[in-house]
Write a protein that holds these residues in place. Structure first.
Motif, PDB file in Angstrom:
ATOM      1  N   ASN A 124       0.809  -1.104   0.058  1.00 22.16           N
ATOM      2  CA  ASN A 124       0.223  -0.197   0.031  1.00 22.16           C
ATOM      3  C   ASN A 124       0.727   1.176   0.040  1.00 22.16           C
ATOM      4  N   VAL A 125       0.696   1.980  -1.048  1.00 19.11           N
ATOM      5  CA  VAL A 125       1.558   3.156  -1.157  1.00 19.11           C
ATOM      6  C   VAL A 125       1.155   4.115  -0.259  1.00 19.11           C
ATOM      7  N   GLY A 150      -0.238   7.347  10.681  1.00 19.09           N
ATOM      8  CA  GLY A 150       0.081   6.074  11.663  1.00 19.09           C
ATOM      9  C   GLY A 150       0.141   4.784  10.943  1.00 19.09           C
ATOM     10  N   GLY A 151       0.384   4.947   9.657  1.00 18.83           N
ATOM     11  CA  GLY A 151       0.422   3.759   8.814  1.00 18.83           C
ATOM     12  C   GLY A 151       1.999   3.051   8.864  1.00 18.83           C
ATOM     13  N   LEU A 152       2.807   3.925   9.469  1.00 19.51           N
ATOM     14  CA  LEU A 152       4.232   3.460   9.487  1.00 19.51           C
ATOM     15  C   LEU A 152       4.375   2.361  10.505  1.00 19.51           C
ATOM     16  N   ARG A 153       3.661   2.173  11.148  1.00 17.58           N
ATOM     17  CA  ARG A 153       3.619   1.090  12.134  1.00 17.58           C
ATOM     18  C   ARG A 153       3.683  -0.185  11.240  1.00 17.58           C
ATOM     19  N   ALA A 154       2.870  -0.300  10.243  1.00 15.42           N
ATOM     20  CA  ALA A 154       3.260  -1.613   9.376  1.00 15.42           C
ATOM     21  C   ALA A 154       4.487  -1.920   9.113  1.00 15.42           C
ATOM     22  N   PHE A 155       5.572  -0.984   9.119  1.00 13.54           N
ATOM     23  CA  PHE A 155       6.891  -1.511   8.646  1.00 13.54           C
ATOM     24  C   PHE A 155       7.809  -1.592   9.870  1.00 13.54           C
ATOM     25  N   GLY A 156       7.131  -1.300  11.242  1.00 12.81           N
ATOM     26  CA  GLY A 156       8.124  -1.599  12.352  1.00 12.81           C
ATOM     27  C   GLY A 156       9.293  -0.596  12.254  1.00 12.81           C
ATOM     28  N   GLY A 157      10.225  -1.425  13.098  1.00 15.41           N
ATOM     29  CA  GLY A 157      11.731  -1.067  13.018  1.00 15.41           C
ATOM     30  C   GLY A 157      12.495  -1.029  11.389  1.00 15.41           C
ATOM     31  N   GLU A 181       6.164  17.589   8.647  1.00  9.52           N
ATOM     32  CA  GLU A 181       5.147  16.797   8.016  1.00  9.52           C
ATOM     33  C   GLU A 181       5.053  17.497   6.654  1.00  9.52           C
ATOM     34  N   ASN A 182       5.460  17.104   5.529  1.00 10.07           N
ATOM     35  CA  ASN A 182       5.214  17.740   4.149  1.00 10.07           C
ATOM     36  C   ASN A 182       5.224  16.891   3.147  1.00 10.07           C
ATOM     37  N   GLY A 183       4.800  15.567   3.233  1.00  9.80           N
ATOM     38  CA  GLY A 183       4.785  14.592   2.362  1.00  9.80           C
ATOM     39  C   GLY A 183       5.858  14.089   1.524  1.00  9.80           C
ATOM     40  N   LEU A 184       7.074  14.291   2.161  1.00 11.52           N
ATOM     41  CA  LEU A 184       8.270  13.550   1.931  1.00 11.52           C
ATOM     42  C   LEU A 184       8.603  12.367   2.712  1.00 11.52           C
ATOM     43  N   ILE A 185       9.143  11.431   2.195  1.00 11.98           N
ATOM     44  CA  ILE A 185       9.708  10.442   3.071  1.00 11.98           C
ATOM     45  C   ILE A 185      11.397  10.363   3.139  1.00 11.98           C
ATOM     46  N   SER A 186      11.918  10.777   1.950  1.00 14.16           N
ATOM     47  CA  SER A 186      13.334  10.900   2.056  1.00 14.16           C
ATOM     48  C   SER A 186      13.802  11.831   1.035  1.00 14.16           C
ATOM     49  N   ALA A 212      19.553  16.287  -6.563  1.00 14.76           N
ATOM     50  CA  ALA A 212      18.840  15.752  -5.320  1.00 14.76           C
ATOM     51  C   ALA A 212      17.771  14.495  -5.978  1.00 14.76           C
ATOM     52  N   ILE A 213      17.379  13.873  -5.223  1.00  9.03           N
ATOM     53  CA  ILE A 213      16.205  12.722  -5.450  1.00  9.03           C
ATOM     54  C   ILE A 213      15.261  12.880  -4.148  1.00  9.03           C
ATOM     55  N   PHE A 214      14.242  13.133  -4.432  1.00  4.82           N
ATOM     56  CA  PHE A 214      13.168  13.482  -3.395  1.00  4.82           C
ATOM     57  C   PHE A 214      11.961  12.425  -3.746  1.00  4.82           C
ATOM     58  N   ILE A 215      11.857  11.627  -2.585  1.00  5.96           N
ATOM     59  CA  ILE A 215      10.631  10.582  -2.424  1.00  5.96           C
ATOM     60  C   ILE A 215       9.563  11.145  -1.557  1.00  5.96           C
ATOM     61  N   ASP A 216       8.308  10.924  -2.146  1.00 10.09           N
ATOM     62  CA  ASP A 216       7.412  11.201  -1.395  1.00 10.09           C
ATOM     63  C   ASP A 216       6.427  10.121  -0.821  1.00 10.09           C
ATOM     64  N   THR A 217       5.441  10.430  -0.232  1.00 12.77           N
ATOM     65  CA  THR A 217       4.769   9.191   0.428  1.00 12.77           C
ATOM     66  C   THR A 217       3.738   8.356  -0.426  1.00 12.77           C
TER      67      THR A 217
END
Ligand code: FAD
Ligand code: MG
Length: 349
Positions: A2-3, A9-16, A275-280, A318-323
């Motif tokens: 699921n993208v 809270g969806g990050l919980r799915a990936f845990g550590g 929090e701006n929609g970026l993950i990295s 730069a390489i931007f990755i979003d949610t």
């Protein structure tokens, strides 16, 4: 997958296992004199691979230097030079080694360029959250309100003639966590050159320096890790020679409270994780200190302003990755950065 899993809270799915790592891909022809070495220093696992002419003496010089930099710059230990600057805030300038002054000056330069999105005086806010420790917590609005006036890079004075750094107001605290690994990577590259070692990969906790080129003149192929999976899976590959790649993201240092994900890149404006929609954001540059400052600065600025800043700087990409797993690259990477995971798509303007 699921993208949208990265929203709230969806990050919980990936845990550590939610992190990005830049790693050198296999296919390296190497007659290793001494195997690669890893050590936990500057708050992370540092791995150095001297593919050719690597000697015990060279590895020793490198890891001694990393320990020296940590001893000067850690904001998490008593007795460092940064600790001394913080304890003398509002009282007196502190004489420090030029290592510390160099990192503070770079931080101030990029603080100015980013309009304060990067701020090396974020220390009081970092301490409140305590992310990365065993005891992170969500500060109260009142605590943040009290800490935020102490965050202002314009109140840092570096005096090179006197060899000092001064924080003008009591309670201010430097935190060089966003920059020091980049400085350290540049120092490792300098030592590698001093030892006349032609090719090496330096990985200071995902802060990668690709020295020289592969044997035969081919570029190194550096993978940008998939933030949604275990270390080792990459979303794309960038061929580079003599470049550094530095990533800032929400995946590695974070904690969860009340079902909410709190990561470690904090807004100097409101004190909360950005929090701006970026993950990295991954920065590609010649100097790792620039890339480290910029990875944090552009993450804090967000896609549009971050991209504008990078495009204003020669030799930086730069390489931007979003949610939504959309990938934005700056023009200099077009035709070289290749996405290898079809869940990620290159965003066109
Ligand atoms: P980056 O994006 O490069 O930096 C993020 C970090 O910068 C945050 O963790 C915070 O410290 C700071 N920051 C957050 N928001 C901003 C902002 N807007 N502007 C400027 N800075 C910001 N970690 C430990 O857990 N234990 C240790 O003992 C320890 N010792 C360290 C010693 C040294 C010398 C260094 C350089 C780091 C150390 N660290 C330690 C890690 C450090 O606390 C940072 O978390 C880490 O450097 C983050 O790097 P990054 O590349 O993941 O993220
Ligand atoms: Mg950084």
């Amino acid at each position: 997958m699921n993208v949208n899993a990265f929203s709230s809270g969806g990050l919980r799915a990936f845990g550590g296992c939610l992190f990005v790592l830049l790693f050198s891909l296999a296919g390296i022809s190497c007659a290793e004199a001494v195997p690669a070495q890893s050590e936990y220093v500057i708050g992370t696992v540092c791995t150095v691979n001297l593919y050719e002419k690597g000697t015990k003496a060279a590895y020793k010089d490198i890891f001694d230097r990393l320990r020296e930099i940590e001893a000067r710059m850690s904001a998490n230990a008593d007795g460092t030079e940064v600790d001394a600057i913080n304890k003398s805030a509002g009282v007196a300038p502190v004489a420090v080694h030029e290592d510390v002054r160099a990192v503070v000056k770079a931080a101030l330069r990029f603080a100015a360029l980013s309009g304060g999105a990067l701020d090396p005086t974020i220390g009081p806010v970092v301490k409140l959250w305590n992310i990365g420790s065993d005891d992170p917590r969500v500060p109260s609005p009142a605590e943040l309100k009290a800490a935020l006036p102490l965050v202002d890079w314009k109140d840092v004075v570096v005096d090179d003639a006197a060899g000092t750094v001064f924080l003008k107001r009591a309670g201010m605290k430097l935190d060089l966590g966003a920059m020091a690994k980049g400085y350290a990577a540049d120092e490792v590259a300098r030592i590698i050159a001093k030892h006349k070692i032609p090719r090496a990969i330096v990985d200071l906790g995902g802060n990668v320096m690709a020295v020289g080129e592969k044997q035969g003149g081919e570029p190194w192929r550096v993978g940008v890790q998939d933030p949604s999976s275990e270390r080792g899976n990459h979303i794309g590959i960038l061929p580079v020679k003599n470049k550094t790649l530095v990533t800032s993201g929400i995946y590695e240092r974070f904690f969860e409270a009340d079902g909410k994900h709190y990561h470690h890149i904090l807004s100097p404006r409101d004190g909360y994780p950005v929090e701006n929609g970026l993950i990295s954001v991954t920065i590609v540059a010649d100097r790792s200190i620039d890339a480290d400052c910029l990875s944090t600065a552009t993450f804090a600025l967000g896609l549009e302003a971050g991209r504008k800043l990078v495009e204003s700087l020669p030799g930086v990409e730069a390489i931007f990755i979003d949610t939504d797993f959309r990938v934005t690259i700056t023009p200099g990477l077009a035709g070289t950065f290749r996405i290898t995971d079809d869940r990620f798509t290159l965003k066109k303007d």
